[in-house]
Design a protein around this motif. Structure first.
Motif, PDB file in Angstrom:
ATOM      1  N   CYS A   6       0.859  -1.191   0.000  1.00  0.00           N
ATOM      2  CA  CYS A   6       0.000   0.000   0.000  1.00  0.00           C
ATOM      3  C   CYS A   6       0.888   1.231   0.000  1.00  0.00           C
ATOM      4  CB  CYS A   6      -0.908  -0.002   1.222  1.00  0.00           C
ATOM      5  SG  CYS A   6      -1.967   1.451   1.342  1.00  0.00           S
ATOM      6  N   LYS A  83       1.074  11.731 -13.673  1.00  0.00           N
ATOM      7  CA  LYS A  83      -0.280  11.353 -13.258  1.00  0.00           C
ATOM      8  C   LYS A  83      -1.303  11.716 -14.323  1.00  0.00           C
ATOM      9  CE  LYS A  83       0.339  11.523  -8.236  1.00  0.00           C
ATOM     10  NZ  LYS A  83       0.000  12.231  -6.973  1.00  0.00           N
ATOM     11  N   LYS A  93      -0.368   4.858  -9.077  1.00  0.00           N
ATOM     12  CA  LYS A  93      -0.669   4.915  -7.648  1.00  0.00           C
ATOM     13  C   LYS A  93       0.582   4.948  -6.779  1.00  0.00           C
ATOM     14  CE  LYS A  93      -1.029  -0.017  -6.443  1.00  0.00           C
ATOM     15  NZ  LYS A  93      -1.890  -1.034  -5.813  1.00  0.00           N
ATOM     16  N   TRP A  94       1.727   4.526  -7.353  1.00  0.00           N
ATOM     17  CA  TRP A  94       2.969   4.516  -6.579  1.00  0.00           C
ATOM     18  C   TRP A  94       3.724   5.836  -6.628  1.00  0.00           C
ATOM     19  CZ3 TRP A  94       4.144   1.164  -2.970  1.00  0.00           C
ATOM     20  CH2 TRP A  94       3.469  -0.044  -2.962  1.00  0.00           C
TER      21      TRP A  94
END
Length: 444
Positions: A6, A83, A93-94
Protein backbone atom coordinates in the motif's frame (compact mmCIF):
# COMPACT_ATOMS: atom_id res chain seq x y z
CA UNK A 1 2.45 -8.61 8.50
CA UNK A 2 3.33 -5.43 6.57
CA UNK A 3 1.08 -3.22 4.43
CA UNK A 4 4.12 -2.88 2.21
CA UNK A 5 2.05 -3.06 -0.97
CA UNK A 6 0.00 0.00 0.00
CA UNK A 7 1.80 3.18 -1.17
CA UNK A 8 0.59 5.32 1.73
CA UNK A 9 0.03 2.57 4.29
CA UNK A 10 1.28 2.54 7.86
CA UNK A 11 4.48 0.68 6.87
CA UNK A 12 5.72 3.54 4.69
CA UNK A 13 4.51 6.20 7.14
CA UNK A 14 6.29 4.55 10.07
CA UNK A 15 8.97 6.47 11.99
CA UNK A 16 12.09 5.01 13.60
CA UNK A 17 10.95 6.22 17.03
CA UNK A 18 7.74 4.23 16.67
CA UNK A 19 5.74 7.42 17.18
CA UNK A 20 2.21 7.30 15.75
CA UNK A 21 0.19 10.48 15.27
CA UNK A 22 -3.13 9.91 16.96
CA UNK A 23 -4.80 13.33 16.80
CA UNK A 24 -8.08 13.21 14.89
CA UNK A 25 -7.19 16.03 12.51
CA UNK A 26 -3.59 15.00 11.96
CA UNK A 27 -1.93 16.09 8.69
CA UNK A 28 -0.64 13.57 6.20
CA UNK A 29 2.56 12.05 7.58
CA UNK A 30 4.59 13.50 4.70
CA UNK A 31 3.14 16.95 5.31
CA UNK A 32 4.60 16.66 8.80
CA UNK A 33 7.95 15.56 7.33
CA UNK A 34 7.95 18.60 5.07
CA UNK A 35 7.26 20.92 8.00
CA UNK A 36 10.05 19.38 10.10
CA UNK A 37 12.55 19.81 7.27
CA UNK A 38 11.61 23.44 6.56
CA UNK A 39 11.88 24.37 10.24
CA UNK A 40 15.23 22.62 10.77
CA UNK A 41 18.53 24.40 11.45
CA UNK A 42 20.28 22.61 8.57
CA UNK A 43 17.64 23.71 6.07
CA UNK A 44 18.05 27.39 7.00
CA UNK A 45 21.83 27.16 6.72
CA UNK A 46 21.54 26.26 3.03
CA UNK A 47 20.75 29.94 2.34
CA UNK A 48 24.44 30.66 3.02
CA UNK A 49 25.93 27.75 1.05
CA UNK A 50 26.99 28.04 -2.58
CA UNK A 51 25.21 26.12 -5.30
CA UNK A 52 27.82 26.60 -8.00
CA UNK A 53 28.74 30.27 -7.69
CA UNK A 54 29.87 31.69 -4.35
CA UNK A 55 27.00 32.86 -2.16
CA UNK A 56 27.29 36.61 -1.66
CA UNK A 57 29.24 37.25 -4.87
CA UNK A 58 26.06 38.44 -6.59
CA UNK A 59 22.49 38.95 -5.39
CA UNK A 60 21.14 37.17 -8.48
CA UNK A 61 22.73 33.74 -8.30
CA UNK A 62 21.27 30.64 -6.70
CA UNK A 63 22.22 29.19 -3.33
CA UNK A 64 21.73 25.64 -2.07
CA UNK A 65 18.43 26.78 -0.56
CA UNK A 66 16.94 28.35 -3.68
CA UNK A 67 18.22 25.40 -5.72
CA UNK A 68 16.43 22.99 -3.38
CA UNK A 69 13.18 24.96 -3.69
CA UNK A 70 13.46 24.79 -7.49
CA UNK A 71 14.18 21.05 -7.39
CA UNK A 72 11.04 20.55 -5.29
CA UNK A 73 8.96 22.49 -7.82
CA UNK A 74 10.36 20.56 -10.80
CA UNK A 75 9.89 17.19 -9.10
CA UNK A 76 6.33 18.10 -8.21
CA UNK A 77 5.75 19.02 -11.85
CA UNK A 78 7.16 15.68 -13.03
CA UNK A 79 4.83 13.78 -10.68
CA UNK A 80 1.84 15.87 -11.80
CA UNK A 81 2.58 15.34 -15.50
CA UNK A 82 3.05 11.58 -15.08
CA UNK A 83 -0.28 11.35 -13.26
CA UNK A 84 -2.08 13.31 -15.97
CA UNK A 85 -0.46 11.41 -18.83
CA UNK A 86 -2.14 8.13 -17.90
CA UNK A 87 0.96 6.32 -19.18
CA UNK A 88 1.31 2.91 -17.54
CA UNK A 89 -1.63 3.61 -15.27
CA UNK A 90 -0.82 0.64 -13.05
CA UNK A 91 2.23 2.55 -11.84
CA UNK A 92 0.46 5.83 -11.15
CA UNK A 93 -0.67 4.92 -7.65
CA UNK A 94 2.97 4.52 -6.58
CA UNK A 95 3.90 8.07 -7.47
CA UNK A 96 4.66 10.16 -4.36
CA UNK A 97 2.25 12.78 -3.07
CA UNK A 98 3.17 16.44 -3.42
CA UNK A 99 4.16 16.67 0.25
CA UNK A 100 6.29 13.55 0.03
CA UNK A 101 8.27 14.51 -3.07
CA UNK A 102 8.74 18.05 -1.75
CA UNK A 103 10.03 16.68 1.55
CA UNK A 104 12.63 14.58 -0.24
CA UNK A 105 13.70 17.40 -2.55
CA UNK A 106 13.88 20.08 0.11
CA UNK A 107 16.17 17.86 2.21
CA UNK A 108 18.28 16.30 -0.54
CA UNK A 109 21.20 18.79 -0.26
CA UNK A 110 20.93 19.46 3.45
CA UNK A 111 24.22 17.65 4.14
CA UNK A 112 26.38 19.59 1.70
CA UNK A 113 29.30 21.42 3.37
CA UNK A 114 30.58 24.94 2.72
CA UNK A 115 32.18 25.44 -0.72
CA UNK A 116 30.27 22.59 -2.34
CA UNK A 117 32.16 19.61 -3.71
CA UNK A 118 35.53 21.22 -2.95
CA UNK A 119 34.60 21.34 0.72
CA UNK A 120 33.28 17.79 0.48
CA UNK A 121 36.60 16.49 -0.86
CA UNK A 122 38.53 18.36 1.83
CA UNK A 123 36.45 16.99 4.69
CA UNK A 124 36.77 13.44 3.38
CA UNK A 125 40.52 13.85 2.94
CA UNK A 126 40.98 15.36 6.40
CA UNK A 127 38.95 12.65 8.09
CA UNK A 128 40.93 9.99 6.25
CA UNK A 129 44.08 11.45 7.83
CA UNK A 130 42.64 11.50 11.36
CA UNK A 131 43.39 8.94 14.04
CA UNK A 132 39.99 7.24 14.16
CA UNK A 133 39.44 3.64 13.15
CA UNK A 134 38.95 2.81 9.48
CA UNK A 135 35.25 2.01 9.83
CA UNK A 136 34.49 5.47 11.25
CA UNK A 137 36.25 7.58 8.63
CA UNK A 138 35.07 9.63 5.72
CA UNK A 139 32.72 12.38 4.61
CA UNK A 140 30.22 12.54 1.74
CA UNK A 141 27.44 15.07 1.24
CA UNK A 142 24.59 12.62 0.65
CA UNK A 143 25.70 10.46 3.56
CA UNK A 144 25.77 13.57 5.73
CA UNK A 145 22.20 14.38 4.67
CA UNK A 146 21.07 11.02 6.07
CA UNK A 147 23.08 11.60 9.25
CA UNK A 148 21.55 15.04 9.77
CA UNK A 149 17.91 14.05 9.31
CA UNK A 150 18.26 10.77 11.24
CA UNK A 151 20.66 11.75 14.04
CA UNK A 152 21.87 15.34 14.33
CA UNK A 153 18.81 17.59 14.06
CA UNK A 154 17.31 18.33 17.46
CA UNK A 155 13.63 17.68 16.79
CA UNK A 156 14.04 14.47 18.81
CA UNK A 157 16.79 13.33 21.17
CA UNK A 158 17.77 10.12 19.35
CA UNK A 159 16.18 10.16 15.87
CA UNK A 160 16.92 13.58 14.38
CA UNK A 161 13.86 14.78 12.49
CA UNK A 162 12.34 11.30 12.85
CA UNK A 163 11.09 11.25 9.26
CA UNK A 164 8.90 8.53 7.78
CA UNK A 165 10.29 5.39 6.19
CA UNK A 166 9.35 6.37 2.64
CA UNK A 167 10.94 9.83 3.00
CA UNK A 168 14.15 8.27 4.30
CA UNK A 169 14.17 5.75 1.44
CA UNK A 170 13.79 8.62 -1.02
CA UNK A 171 16.86 10.36 0.44
CA UNK A 172 19.17 7.33 0.07
CA UNK A 173 20.79 7.92 -3.32
CA UNK A 174 23.63 5.47 -2.79
CA UNK A 175 22.67 2.37 -0.76
CA UNK A 176 26.18 1.18 0.11
CA UNK A 177 28.25 1.88 3.22
CA UNK A 178 31.52 3.80 3.06
CA UNK A 179 33.92 0.93 3.78
CA UNK A 180 32.21 -1.37 1.26
CA UNK A 181 32.28 1.34 -1.42
CA UNK A 182 36.03 1.96 -1.20
CA UNK A 183 37.89 0.22 -4.01
CA UNK A 184 41.32 1.78 -3.70
CA UNK A 185 42.83 4.94 -2.28
CA UNK A 186 45.97 6.72 -3.55
CA UNK A 187 48.91 6.68 -1.16
CA UNK A 188 48.70 10.31 -0.11
CA UNK A 189 49.01 11.67 3.37
CA UNK A 190 49.00 14.92 5.28
CA UNK A 191 52.78 14.80 5.52
CA UNK A 192 53.06 15.56 1.80
CA UNK A 193 52.61 19.29 2.45
CA UNK A 194 49.75 21.70 1.93
CA UNK A 195 46.55 19.64 2.13
CA UNK A 196 44.95 21.49 -0.78
CA UNK A 197 47.65 20.30 -3.17
CA UNK A 198 46.41 16.73 -2.94
CA UNK A 199 42.68 17.37 -2.76
CA UNK A 200 41.93 18.65 -6.24
CA UNK A 201 41.12 15.19 -7.58
CA UNK A 202 40.24 13.52 -4.27
CA UNK A 203 36.86 11.81 -4.61
CA UNK A 204 34.84 10.52 -1.67
CA UNK A 205 32.77 7.42 -2.42
CA UNK A 206 29.04 7.98 -3.00
CA UNK A 207 27.59 6.15 -0.03
CA UNK A 208 26.13 6.23 3.45
CA UNK A 209 28.30 6.08 6.57
CA UNK A 210 29.08 2.70 8.12
CA UNK A 211 27.41 3.89 11.32
CA UNK A 212 24.12 4.40 9.43
CA UNK A 213 23.73 0.96 7.86
CA UNK A 214 21.02 0.16 10.42
CA UNK A 215 19.02 3.10 9.03
CA UNK A 216 19.33 1.67 5.51
CA UNK A 217 18.19 -1.73 6.78
CA UNK A 218 15.20 -0.10 8.50
CA UNK A 219 14.27 1.83 5.34
CA UNK A 220 14.07 -1.36 3.24
CA UNK A 221 12.54 -3.52 5.97
CA UNK A 222 9.78 -5.76 4.67
CA UNK A 223 11.09 -5.93 1.10
CA UNK A 224 11.93 -9.35 -0.30
CA UNK A 225 15.56 -10.47 -0.15
CA UNK A 226 15.66 -10.27 -3.95
CA UNK A 227 14.56 -6.62 -3.92
CA UNK A 228 17.05 -5.80 -1.18
CA UNK A 229 19.89 -7.39 -3.14
CA UNK A 230 18.81 -5.62 -6.33
CA UNK A 231 18.64 -2.25 -4.54
CA UNK A 232 22.21 -2.64 -3.23
CA UNK A 233 23.79 -3.81 -6.50
CA UNK A 234 26.96 -2.03 -7.64
CA UNK A 235 28.43 -1.41 -11.06
CA UNK A 236 31.50 -3.39 -12.18
CA UNK A 237 34.78 -1.77 -11.18
CA UNK A 238 38.07 -1.39 -13.01
CA UNK A 239 41.60 -0.90 -11.74
CA UNK A 240 41.14 2.86 -12.31
CA UNK A 241 38.06 3.22 -10.08
CA UNK A 242 38.51 4.66 -6.61
CA UNK A 243 35.22 3.35 -5.33
CA UNK A 244 32.25 1.20 -6.23
CA UNK A 245 29.14 2.92 -7.55
CA UNK A 246 25.60 1.76 -6.80
CA UNK A 247 23.28 1.03 -9.70
CA UNK A 248 19.80 1.65 -8.33
CA UNK A 249 17.65 3.98 -6.25
CA UNK A 250 14.00 4.06 -5.26
CA UNK A 251 11.23 5.51 -7.44
CA UNK A 252 10.93 8.64 -5.28
CA UNK A 253 14.69 9.12 -5.24
CA UNK A 254 14.87 8.78 -9.05
CA UNK A 255 12.31 11.59 -9.43
CA UNK A 256 14.23 13.80 -7.01
CA UNK A 257 17.53 12.98 -8.70
CA UNK A 258 16.17 13.76 -12.17
CA UNK A 259 14.68 17.06 -10.97
CA UNK A 260 18.04 17.86 -9.34
CA UNK A 261 19.90 17.17 -12.59
CA UNK A 262 17.47 19.28 -14.64
CA UNK A 263 17.76 22.16 -12.21
CA UNK A 264 21.52 21.79 -11.94
CA UNK A 265 21.99 21.91 -15.71
CA UNK A 266 19.40 24.44 -16.87
CA UNK A 267 19.45 26.85 -13.94
CA UNK A 268 23.23 26.84 -13.67
CA UNK A 269 23.26 27.59 -17.41
CA UNK A 270 20.95 30.54 -16.70
CA UNK A 271 23.28 31.84 -13.98
CA UNK A 272 26.28 31.33 -16.27
CA UNK A 273 24.60 33.30 -19.05
CA UNK A 274 23.63 36.14 -16.72
CA UNK A 275 27.15 36.41 -15.26
CA UNK A 276 28.93 36.19 -18.64
CA UNK A 277 30.52 32.76 -18.22
CA UNK A 278 28.64 31.35 -21.21
CA UNK A 279 28.95 33.26 -24.49
CA UNK A 280 28.22 32.51 -28.12
CA UNK A 281 30.61 33.41 -30.93
CA UNK A 282 33.77 35.49 -30.82
CA UNK A 283 36.93 34.51 -28.98
CA UNK A 284 34.98 33.62 -25.82
CA UNK A 285 32.63 31.22 -27.58
CA UNK A 286 33.22 27.49 -27.33
CA UNK A 287 32.64 24.30 -29.28
CA UNK A 288 30.36 23.03 -26.52
CA UNK A 289 28.15 26.12 -26.77
CA UNK A 290 27.77 25.75 -30.55
CA UNK A 291 26.95 22.06 -30.21
CA UNK A 292 24.33 22.91 -27.61
CA UNK A 293 22.74 25.46 -29.92
CA UNK A 294 22.76 23.00 -32.83
CA UNK A 295 21.06 20.39 -30.62
CA UNK A 296 18.36 22.68 -29.23
CA UNK A 297 17.32 24.69 -32.29
CA UNK A 298 15.75 21.90 -34.43
CA UNK A 299 13.74 20.61 -31.46
CA UNK A 300 12.77 23.89 -29.76
CA UNK A 301 12.88 26.71 -32.33
CA UNK A 302 13.47 30.13 -30.81
CA UNK A 303 14.92 28.87 -27.52
CA UNK A 304 18.54 29.52 -28.50
CA UNK A 305 17.71 33.10 -29.50
CA UNK A 306 16.01 33.58 -26.14
CA UNK A 307 18.94 32.15 -24.16
CA UNK A 308 21.40 34.62 -25.63
CA UNK A 309 19.01 37.57 -25.70
CA UNK A 310 19.75 40.72 -23.68
CA UNK A 311 16.02 40.83 -22.92
CA UNK A 312 15.59 39.19 -19.52
CA UNK A 313 12.00 38.20 -20.30
CA UNK A 314 13.03 36.27 -23.42
CA UNK A 315 15.81 34.49 -21.56
CA UNK A 316 13.49 33.53 -18.69
CA UNK A 317 10.94 32.22 -21.18
CA UNK A 318 13.62 30.11 -22.89
CA UNK A 319 14.83 28.68 -19.57
CA UNK A 320 11.26 27.94 -18.53
CA UNK A 321 10.55 26.14 -21.78
CA UNK A 322 13.65 23.97 -21.44
CA UNK A 323 12.62 22.92 -17.94
CA UNK A 324 9.01 22.31 -18.97
CA UNK A 325 9.94 20.19 -21.99
CA UNK A 326 12.33 18.09 -19.90
CA UNK A 327 9.62 17.50 -17.32
CA UNK A 328 7.27 16.37 -20.12
CA UNK A 329 9.92 13.99 -21.52
CA UNK A 330 10.12 11.97 -18.28
CA UNK A 331 9.05 8.33 -18.55
CA UNK A 332 8.57 5.33 -16.27
CA UNK A 333 11.12 2.53 -16.54
CA UNK A 334 10.61 -0.83 -14.81
CA UNK A 335 13.34 -3.28 -13.88
CA UNK A 336 12.69 -6.87 -14.89
CA UNK A 337 14.51 -8.40 -11.92
CA UNK A 338 12.81 -6.49 -9.09
CA UNK A 339 9.25 -6.92 -7.90
CA UNK A 340 8.28 -4.14 -5.51
CA UNK A 341 7.19 -0.96 -7.37
CA UNK A 342 9.15 1.42 -5.11
CA UNK A 343 12.36 -0.42 -6.03
CA UNK A 344 11.56 -1.70 -9.53
CA UNK A 345 10.22 1.60 -10.93
CA UNK A 346 12.20 4.71 -11.74
CA UNK A 347 11.78 7.83 -13.86
CA UNK A 348 14.21 8.77 -16.62
CA UNK A 349 14.61 11.50 -19.21
CA UNK A 350 14.31 10.05 -22.71
CA UNK A 351 14.39 11.03 -26.38
CA UNK A 352 15.49 14.34 -27.87
CA UNK A 353 15.31 16.17 -24.55
CA UNK A 354 17.92 13.79 -23.14
CA UNK A 355 20.29 14.84 -25.93
CA UNK A 356 19.57 18.50 -25.16
CA UNK A 357 20.19 17.90 -21.47
CA UNK A 358 23.55 16.26 -22.24
CA UNK A 359 24.59 19.19 -24.43
CA UNK A 360 23.75 21.68 -21.66
CA UNK A 361 25.74 19.58 -19.19
CA UNK A 362 28.77 19.80 -21.50
CA UNK A 363 28.47 23.59 -21.63
CA UNK A 364 28.18 23.79 -17.85
CA UNK A 365 31.31 21.66 -17.38
CA UNK A 366 33.40 23.46 -20.01
CA UNK A 367 32.32 27.08 -19.48
CA UNK A 368 31.45 27.20 -15.78
CA UNK A 369 32.92 24.35 -13.76
CA UNK A 370 36.31 24.55 -15.52
CA UNK A 371 36.42 28.35 -15.67
CA UNK A 372 39.57 29.75 -13.94
CA UNK A 373 37.41 31.86 -11.62
CA UNK A 374 35.53 28.76 -10.47
CA UNK A 375 38.75 26.79 -10.05
CA UNK A 376 40.11 29.63 -7.92
CA UNK A 377 37.00 29.55 -5.74
CA UNK A 378 37.24 25.77 -5.43
CA UNK A 379 40.90 25.96 -4.41
CA UNK A 380 40.16 28.66 -1.84
CA UNK A 381 37.29 26.64 -0.42
CA UNK A 382 39.40 23.51 -0.03
CA UNK A 383 42.10 25.52 1.73
CA UNK A 384 39.64 27.13 4.14
CA UNK A 385 37.83 23.88 4.98
CA UNK A 386 40.93 21.69 5.31
CA UNK A 387 42.90 24.14 7.48
CA UNK A 388 39.92 24.65 9.77
CA UNK A 389 39.37 20.92 10.09
CA UNK A 390 43.00 20.04 10.77
CA UNK A 391 43.29 22.88 13.31
CA UNK A 392 40.27 21.53 15.19
CA UNK A 393 41.61 17.97 15.00
CA UNK A 394 44.89 19.17 16.53
CA UNK A 395 43.24 21.35 19.20
CA UNK A 396 39.73 20.06 19.63
CA UNK A 397 38.85 22.55 22.36
CA UNK A 398 38.38 25.13 19.58
CA UNK A 399 34.97 23.61 18.91
CA UNK A 400 32.04 24.99 20.94
CA UNK A 401 31.26 22.47 23.74
CA UNK A 402 27.66 22.00 22.61
CA UNK A 403 28.96 20.79 19.22
CA UNK A 404 31.69 18.48 20.54
CA UNK A 405 31.20 14.82 21.39
CA UNK A 406 34.03 13.30 23.44
CA UNK A 407 32.93 9.83 22.32
CA UNK A 408 33.37 10.73 18.62
CA UNK A 409 35.69 13.75 18.58
CA UNK A 410 36.77 13.70 14.94
CA UNK A 411 33.26 12.97 13.65
CA UNK A 412 31.77 15.77 15.73
CA UNK A 413 34.39 18.17 14.33
CA UNK A 414 33.51 17.09 10.78
CA UNK A 415 29.83 17.60 11.62
CA UNK A 416 30.60 21.10 12.94
CA UNK A 417 32.69 22.22 9.97
CA UNK A 418 30.38 20.68 7.38
CA UNK A 419 27.43 22.52 8.88
CA UNK A 420 29.05 25.93 8.41
CA UNK A 421 27.86 28.37 5.79
CA UNK A 422 30.48 29.72 3.39
CA UNK A 423 30.68 33.06 5.23
CA UNK A 424 30.83 31.44 8.67
CA UNK A 425 33.74 29.25 7.55
CA UNK A 426 35.59 32.36 6.32
CA UNK A 427 34.99 34.10 9.64
CA UNK A 428 36.40 31.12 11.52
CA UNK A 429 39.38 30.99 9.14
CA UNK A 430 40.12 34.69 9.68
CA UNK A 431 39.79 34.31 13.42
CA UNK A 432 42.32 31.47 13.51
CA UNK A 433 44.80 32.35 10.77
CA UNK A 434 44.63 36.07 9.90
CA UNK A 435 46.16 38.36 12.58
CA UNK A 436 44.20 41.39 13.81
CA UNK A 437 41.04 40.71 11.83
CA UNK A 438 38.73 39.29 14.50
CA UNK A 439 38.40 39.83 18.23
CA UNK A 440 38.27 36.71 20.35
CA UNK A 441 35.21 38.14 22.07
CA UNK A 442 33.13 38.20 18.90
CA UNK A 443 30.28 35.66 19.24
CA UNK A 444 30.75 32.73 16.84
Amino acid sequence: MFDIDCPDGAHWQARRSGTVETDAKKPEAWERDRARIIHSFAFRRMQGKMQIFMSGENDYIRTRLTHSLEVAQIAGGIVSMLKKSGEKSEYIKWLPSQNLIESICLAHDIGHPPYGHGGERSLDYCHQQSSVGATCKGFEGNAQTLRIVCRLESHTRDYGLDLTRRTILGLIKYPICYSDALHKRPGRSRSMGAPTSVQGDWKPPKCIYDSDTAILDWAIEGLSNGDKDYFKETKPTTSEDWFKETSHKSLDCSIMDLADEISYAVHDLEDGLALGFVKRGGVLGSVAVEKMCDTIEPVLPGVVEGLFSVDGCLRKAAIGRLVHEMMKATEFVKAANSSHPLIALKCELRGKMKAIFDSIENVKDECIICHPAQRTLEWRGMEVVSRLTFAMFDTNNLVPPKCFDVKSPERSIVDFVSGMTDEYAVRWFERLFVPRTRTIFEPM
